[in-house]
Design a protein around this motif. Structure first.
Motif, PDB file in Angstrom:
ATOM      1  N   LEU A 188       0.826  -1.199   0.000  1.00 30.92           N
ATOM      2  CA  LEU A 188       0.000   0.000   0.000  1.00 30.92           C
ATOM      3  C   LEU A 188       0.870   1.263   0.000  1.00 30.92           C
ATOM      4  CD1 LEU A 188      -2.862   1.299   0.301  1.00 30.92           C
ATOM      5  CD2 LEU A 188      -2.447   1.295   2.769  1.00 30.92           C
ATOM      6  N   ALA A 189       1.657   1.448   1.068  1.00 28.54           N
ATOM      7  CA  ALA A 189       2.519   2.630   1.190  1.00 28.54           C
ATOM      8  C   ALA A 189       3.340   2.499   2.459  1.00 28.54           C
ATOM      9  CB  ALA A 189       1.676   3.906   1.238  1.00 28.54           C
ATOM     10  N   ASP A 193       4.328   7.579   5.422  1.00 29.52           N
ATOM     11  CA  ASP A 193       3.757   8.432   4.373  1.00 29.52           C
ATOM     12  C   ASP A 193       2.251   8.637   4.525  1.00 29.52           C
ATOM     13  OD1 ASP A 193       6.264   8.581   3.334  1.00 29.52           O
ATOM     14  OD2 ASP A 193       5.873   7.344   1.553  1.00 29.52           O
ATOM     15  N   LEU A 194       1.637   7.900   5.437  1.00 31.67           N
ATOM     16  CA  LEU A 194       0.185   7.994   5.605  1.00 31.67           C
ATOM     17  C   LEU A 194      -0.148   8.994   6.705  1.00 31.67           C
ATOM     18  CD1 LEU A 194      -0.707   4.185   5.438  1.00 31.67           C
ATOM     19  CD2 LEU A 194      -0.748   5.867   3.576  1.00 31.67           C
ATOM     20  N   HIS A 200      -7.647   9.523   3.411  1.00 36.07           N
ATOM     21  CA  HIS A 200      -6.559   9.540   2.439  1.00 36.07           C
ATOM     22  C   HIS A 200      -6.837   8.493   1.363  1.00 36.07           C
ATOM     23  CE1 HIS A 200      -2.507  10.171   0.961  1.00 36.07           C
ATOM     24  NE2 HIS A 200      -2.209   8.887   1.099  1.00 36.07           N
ATOM     25  N   LYS A 201      -6.542   8.839   0.128  1.00 38.77           N
ATOM     26  CA  LYS A 201      -6.776   7.914  -0.985  1.00 38.77           C
ATOM     27  C   LYS A 201      -5.462   7.340  -1.486  1.00 38.77           C
ATOM     28  CE  LYS A 201      -8.330   7.812  -5.826  1.00 38.77           C
ATOM     29  NZ  LYS A 201      -8.848   8.629  -6.951  1.00 38.77           N
ATOM     30  N   ARG A 202      -5.464   6.034  -1.711  1.00 34.43           N
ATOM     31  CA  ARG A 202      -4.346   5.345  -2.341  1.00 34.43           C
ATOM     32  C   ARG A 202      -4.909   4.413  -3.414  1.00 34.43           C
ATOM     33  NH1 ARG A 202       1.327   6.323  -1.466  1.00 34.43           N
ATOM     34  NH2 ARG A 202       1.331   7.820   0.264  1.00 34.43           N
ATOM     35  N   VAL A 204      -4.269   0.859  -5.415  1.00 34.48           N
ATOM     36  CA  VAL A 204      -3.549  -0.410  -5.430  1.00 34.48           C
ATOM     37  C   VAL A 204      -4.186  -1.308  -6.492  1.00 34.48           C
ATOM     38  CG1 VAL A 204      -2.907  -2.474  -4.113  1.00 34.48           C
ATOM     39  CG2 VAL A 204      -2.960  -0.239  -2.988  1.00 34.48           C
ATOM     40  N   VAL A 211      -7.976   5.212   2.978  1.00 35.23           N
ATOM     41  CA  VAL A 211      -7.048   4.889   4.058  1.00 35.23           C
ATOM     42  C   VAL A 211      -7.257   5.861   5.222  1.00 35.23           C
ATOM     43  CG1 VAL A 211      -4.636   4.575   4.697  1.00 35.23           C
ATOM     44  CG2 VAL A 211      -5.385   4.062   2.354  1.00 35.23           C
ATOM     45  N   VAL A 220      -8.434   0.338   6.109  1.00 38.63           N
ATOM     46  CA  VAL A 220      -8.538   0.497   4.659  1.00 38.63           C
ATOM     47  C   VAL A 220      -9.870  -0.070   4.168  1.00 38.63           C
ATOM     48  CG1 VAL A 220      -7.530  -0.052   2.420  1.00 38.63           C
ATOM     49  CG2 VAL A 220      -6.035   0.353   4.391  1.00 38.63           C
ATOM     50  N   ASP A 223     -12.713   2.748  -1.718  1.00 38.93           N
ATOM     51  CA  ASP A 223     -13.040   4.170  -1.791  1.00 38.93           C
ATOM     52  C   ASP A 223     -14.329   4.424  -2.565  1.00 38.93           C
ATOM     53  OD1 ASP A 223     -12.276   6.943  -1.251  1.00 38.93           O
ATOM     54  OD2 ASP A 223     -11.965   7.110  -3.411  1.00 38.93           O
ATOM     55  N   HIS A 233     -13.116   9.308  -0.105  1.00 37.44           N
ATOM     56  CA  HIS A 233     -12.016  10.118   0.427  1.00 37.44           C
ATOM     57  C   HIS A 233     -12.325  11.610   0.387  1.00 37.44           C
ATOM     58  CE1 HIS A 233     -11.090  10.519  -3.877  1.00 37.44           C
ATOM     59  NE2 HIS A 233     -10.374  11.580  -3.542  1.00 37.44           N
TER      60      HIS A 233
END
Length: 295
Positions: A188-189, A193-194, A200-202, A204, A211, A220, A223, A233
């Motif tokens: 994910l990350a 960084d989160l 928060h949008k990620r 994958v 997130v 998680v 979204d 998000h």
């Protein structure tokens, strides 16, 4: 086999903007009439996990179709009249649930839904007139009115099918996530960084994920809102605090559906299906996600 020409006429209703002023007025009436959130959630179908309206319409439709069969046979006037009455009375709560769902749809869906509702209201009026005629001993007129009502409600049902199966109103818009997300753990990350305490949008595997980090815990969800695909998000964070007693939730920016960020469960409608929830783990500072049931 080509689709029926009538389908093109129905599809044109989606772009009939002249219906919008009427839809706006009706929508205001619905929202002013049904105010408590608990009542809205029941009418949407949150407790049972899917919309109430398609289930509720089975009673009036079943009663009216049965009455139509009895009307075609001799000696069943009283039984047919009872069924017409049951169908007419049960159409009211079904309509209330339908209008509640309709008030939280997109404009194109509301245009088709408005004509769907108009057809059904016309059908109920015809069945009501049929009851009056039968009560006055006018069995022939009562049967004609009932058969006309059945034809009109069948047209309304066709529009309802268009809403559900062509315009995806009332369906779970996150159902495809487990079939598109790869199985196993995915990166994910980095944890650092989160952002903490923020939506928060990620992305994958090409899918957008929501997130929400709480210290060393990362929650998680998909979204994509299960109601009508709203970007969660961009929504509001609700109920988050610095202790373990609060259950942080996300409120969809489109229609206000509320989901627990820790479990994905629906906390308030119009959504009825929970958000897909991803398992998380931190390996060497890297957050990884896994979706149970992904294939």
């Amino acid at each position: 086999m080509k689709p029926l020409p009538a389908l093109e006429l129905v599809a044109r209703l989606e772009d009939a903007k002249w219906l919008d002023p009427v839809a706006k007025k009706v929508r205001k009436v619905v929202k002013r009439t049904i105010r408590p959130q608990w009542a809205r959630d029941i009418l949407h179908g949150v407790p049972i996990g899917h919309p109430v309206h398609p289930l509720a319409v089975q009673v009036p439709l079943g009663s009216w179709i049965s009455a139509a069969v009895l009307d075609a046979l001799p000696g069943n006037d009283r039984a047919a009249m009872v069924l017409v009455g049951v169908g007419t009375a049960s159409a009211v709560p079904s309509a209330v649930a339908g209008f509640m769902d309709w008030s939280q749809l997109h404009s194109q869906q509301q245009r088709v839904g408005l004509v769907h509702a108009a057809a059904n209201i016309t059908a109920v009026s015809l069945y009501g007139a049929s009851l009056v005629a039968r009560a006055n001993g006018q069995q022939g007129a009562g049967k004609v009115l009932a058969y006309t009502g059945l034809g009109v409600v069948s047209f309304g049902g066709f529009l309802g099918g268009h809403l559900s199966y062509r315009q995806a109103a009332g369906v779970n818009h996150s159902e495809d996530i487990p079939h598109r997300f790869p199985s196993g753990w995915q990166a994910l990350a980095p944890l650092e960084d989160l952002p903490q305490g923020k939506l928060h949008k990620r992305v994958v595997a090409g899918l957008p994920l929501l997130v929400f980090r709480e210290a060393q815990t990362v929650n998680v969800l998909s979204d994509v809102c299960s109601h009508l695909s709203g970007p969660l998000h961009e929504g509001k964070l609700k109920g988050a605090n610095n202790n373990d007693d609060g259950d942080p939730c996300v409120v969809c920016p489109w229609h206000g559906s509320t989901f627990s960020l820790r479990s994905g469960e629906v906390q308030a409608g119009p959504a009825t299906a929970r958000q897909p929830r991803f398992e998380t783990r931190v390996t060497g500072g890297l957050v990884e996600v896994n979706l149970p049931g992904a294939d």
